[in-house]
Design a protein around this motif. Structure first.
Motif, short mmCIF file in Angstrom:
data_model
loop_
_atom_site.label_atom_id
_atom_site.label_comp_id
_atom_site.label_asym_id
_atom_site.label_seq_id
_atom_site.Cartn_x
_atom_site.Cartn_y
_atom_site.Cartn_z
N LYS A 57 0.84 -1.21 0.00
CA LYS A 57 0.00 0.00 0.00
C LYS A 57 0.87 1.25 0.00
CE LYS A 57 -3.01 -3.20 0.90
NZ LYS A 57 -2.05 -4.24 1.30
N TYR A 58 2.06 1.12 0.57
CA TYR A 58 3.00 2.25 0.63
C TYR A 58 4.34 1.77 0.07
CZ TYR A 58 5.94 6.04 2.43
OH TYR A 58 6.81 7.09 2.53
N ILE A 59 4.85 2.49 -0.91
CA ILE A 59 6.16 2.16 -1.49
C ILE A 59 7.14 3.22 -1.01
CG2 ILE A 59 7.47 1.88 -3.63
CD1 ILE A 59 4.83 0.99 -4.95
N GLY A 60 8.04 2.83 -0.15
CA GLY A 60 8.97 3.79 0.43
C GLY A 60 9.70 3.18 1.61
N ASP A 228 12.56 5.67 -10.25
CA ASP A 228 12.03 4.30 -10.33
C ASP A 228 10.95 4.06 -9.28
OD1 ASP A 228 13.62 3.66 -12.46
OD2 ASP A 228 15.16 2.64 -11.30
N GLU A 229 11.17 4.59 -8.07
CA GLU A 229 10.20 4.42 -6.99
C GLU A 229 8.90 5.12 -7.33
OE1 GLU A 229 10.06 6.20 -2.60
OE2 GLU A 229 11.63 4.67 -2.78
N GLU A 230 9.01 6.33 -7.87
CA GLU A 230 7.81 7.09 -8.21
C GLU A 230 7.07 6.45 -9.38
OE1 GLU A 230 6.35 11.73 -8.49
OE2 GLU A 230 8.49 11.28 -8.29
N VAL A 231 7.80 5.94 -10.36
CA VAL A 231 7.19 5.24 -11.49
C VAL A 231 6.42 4.02 -10.99
CG1 VAL A 231 7.67 3.83 -13.54
CG2 VAL A 231 8.80 6.04 -13.25
N SER A 232 7.01 3.30 -10.04
CA SER A 232 6.36 2.11 -9.47
C SER A 232 5.06 2.48 -8.77
CB SER A 232 7.32 1.43 -8.48
OG SER A 232 6.71 0.32 -7.88
N ILE A 233 5.07 3.58 -8.00
CA ILE A 233 3.87 4.03 -7.30
C ILE A 233 2.78 4.42 -8.29
CG2 ILE A 233 2.93 5.84 -5.80
CD1 ILE A 233 5.74 5.97 -4.49
N GLU A 256 5.33 5.70 -21.14
CA GLU A 256 4.51 6.90 -20.97
C GLU A 256 4.45 7.32 -19.50
OE1 GLU A 256 3.92 8.52 -23.42
OE2 GLU A 256 3.76 7.14 -25.09
N VAL A 257 4.32 6.34 -18.61
CA VAL A 257 4.33 6.65 -17.17
C VAL A 257 5.65 7.30 -16.78
CG1 VAL A 257 4.23 5.67 -14.84
CG2 VAL A 257 2.74 4.76 -16.63
N ARG A 258 6.75 6.74 -17.27
CA ARG A 258 8.08 7.26 -16.92
C ARG A 258 8.26 8.68 -17.43
NH1 ARG A 258 12.42 5.09 -14.73
NH2 ARG A 258 11.54 2.98 -14.83
N ARG A 259 7.74 8.99 -18.60
CA ARG A 259 7.90 10.35 -19.14
C ARG A 259 7.15 11.37 -18.28
NH1 ARG A 259 7.73 10.35 -25.75
NH2 ARG A 259 5.56 9.71 -25.48
N VAL A 260 5.92 11.04 -17.88
CA VAL A 260 5.16 11.95 -17.03
C VAL A 260 5.88 12.16 -15.70
CG1 VAL A 260 3.01 12.26 -15.74
CG2 VAL A 260 2.94 11.43 -18.10
N VAL A 261 6.33 11.07 -15.09
CA VAL A 261 7.03 11.17 -13.81
C VAL A 261 8.30 12.00 -13.95
CG1 VAL A 261 8.37 9.83 -12.12
CG2 VAL A 261 6.11 9.03 -12.83
N GLN A 262 9.04 11.81 -15.04
CA GLN A 262 10.28 12.57 -15.24
C GLN A 262 9.99 14.05 -15.39
OE1 GLN A 262 12.91 10.82 -18.11
NE2 GLN A 262 14.43 12.44 -17.95
N ILE A 263 8.97 14.39 -16.16
CA ILE A 263 8.60 15.81 -16.33
C ILE A 263 8.28 16.43 -14.97
CG2 ILE A 263 6.81 17.37 -17.21
CD1 ILE A 263 6.59 15.43 -19.64
#
Length: 359
Positions: A57-60, A228-233, A256-263
């Motif tokens: 439920k929580y990635i961190g 990577d952590e944020e992409v996973s979430i 596409e997920v990675r591009r949004v997270v990177q921006i």
């Protein structure tokens, strides 16, 4: 399948909670549904001895969750603090579900939250007919949590006026709630505690008094440490929400997920991920929650108005709304990012063109 748009945590993850109960042979604080160890397993995910898989439920940082859980086993209340979009409400709900089996004893803090909403109110028809009585009393979620030995939640504590906030001092220190109209009090049953959330970005923040701060143990929830952590979430929550909302189309490609997270990370941090280019920052929060929203909106566009495959054009439409909150300042930030960063990335040409069309 349930017709409820969003189930409470204890309903959505009922099977996981039940399996954890079966596997949980550790000591539980009184009136807790699970032991502190099992609560941590529920939050962080893992494989039980019987092979059952518990989702994360929580990635961190696990130690942060262990600290939060340990706090709830003491006489100190828990304050989850951080910038918007760091999963404070999400963690609060799941903690209450795992500790008490009930995440619904909730008070939503606003500038209009009154003392009665924290303490108790009255059924005025009953009050006028028979005068003050137990039957006329309308207990708040906090009062019910005290009576039942459960966890109460107070969302956005710093949005509540300071004089109303201080209503919590007696409750948290004395573990009792006086009812002077009846000459009585409600004393908290073992298992009672409070989880509050607060962020430091809202306008109109009401600072907590030093007396109230002392009643809380504060756990600061950080933004995801790595891309990577944020992409996973984002990927996990997008998949869950896509199923809940029954969005048509395919799950989004990881690219596409990675591009949004990177921006979002680059505009949030004021520099590109490699640290080579300095950038202006947007006035928007650009949180992980916002990234999830951008992808979900793109999926809805692709599913209902496209061929079901999430593409750059579907994302671009939602990106503008998430990033450009101030039509003057943020528009400049966004155009500069497109021309200095997106345009120079060979594999981002499609997204660059789509964003230019949105401009």
């Amino acid at each position: 399948m349930s017709q409820t748009l969003r189930q409470h945590a204890e309903q959505q993850f009922a099977e996981e909670l039940e399996e954890l109960k079966k596997a949980d042979n550790r000591e539980r604080p009184e009136n807790w549904v699970l032991s502190p160890w099992a609560v941590a397993e529920y939050l962080m995910g893992g494989t039980l001895a019987n092979g059952f898989q518990v989702s994360a439920k929580y990635i961190g940082n696990r130690r942060l969750m262990e600290t939060a859980i340990a706090t709830l086993a003491t006489d100190r209340a828990l304050l989850l603090f951080g910038v918007p979009g760091t999963a404070k409400s999400w963690v609060s709900e799941h903690l209450a579900a795992a500790v008490s089996g009930d995440s619904t004893l909730l008070i939503q803090g606003t500038a209009g939250t009154s003392e009665e909403q924290l303490r108790y109110g009255w059924n005025y028809a009953e009050l006028l007919a028979k005068g003050p009585s137990k039957a006329a009393l309308v207990p708040s979620p906090l009062m019910r949590a005290m009576e039942q030995g459960k966890t109460a939640r107070v969302e956005e504590l710093t949005r509540i006026p300071a004089d109303v906030q201080d209503t919590l001092i007696t409750i948290l220190s004395e573990k009792s709630l006086p009812v002077p109209e009846l000459g009585s009090e409600t004393q908290a049953v073992r298992g009672f505690n409070v989880i509050a959330t607060a962020n430091n970005r809202d306008k109109g923040i009401n600072e907590l008094s030093s007396a109230l701060k002392r009643r809380f143990n504060t756990v600061i929830l950080p933004v995801p440490a790595s891309e990577d952590e944020e992409v996973s979430i984002v990927s996990k929550r997008v998949a869950e929400l896509g199923r809940a909302l029954q969005l048509p189309g395919e799950p989004p490609a990881l690219k596409e997920v990675r591009r949004v997270v990177q921006i979002f990370r680059e505009l949030r941090n004021g520099q590109t991920e490699d640290g080579k280019t300095k950038l202006k920052t947007s006035s928007a929060t650009l949180s992980t929650a916002e990234a999830i929203s951008v992808i979900n909106s793109g999926m809805a566009l692709a599913g209902h108005f496209g061929d079901g495959v999430l593409r750059a054009g579907d994302i671009a439409a939602s990106l503008v709304g998430a990033i450009v909150k101030d039509p003057v300042q943020d528009a400049v930030v966004w155009r500069e990012y497109q021309e200095t960063v997106m345009k120079e990335r060979s594999d981002w040409k499609d997204l660059y063109r789509a964003c230019r069309e949105q401009n």
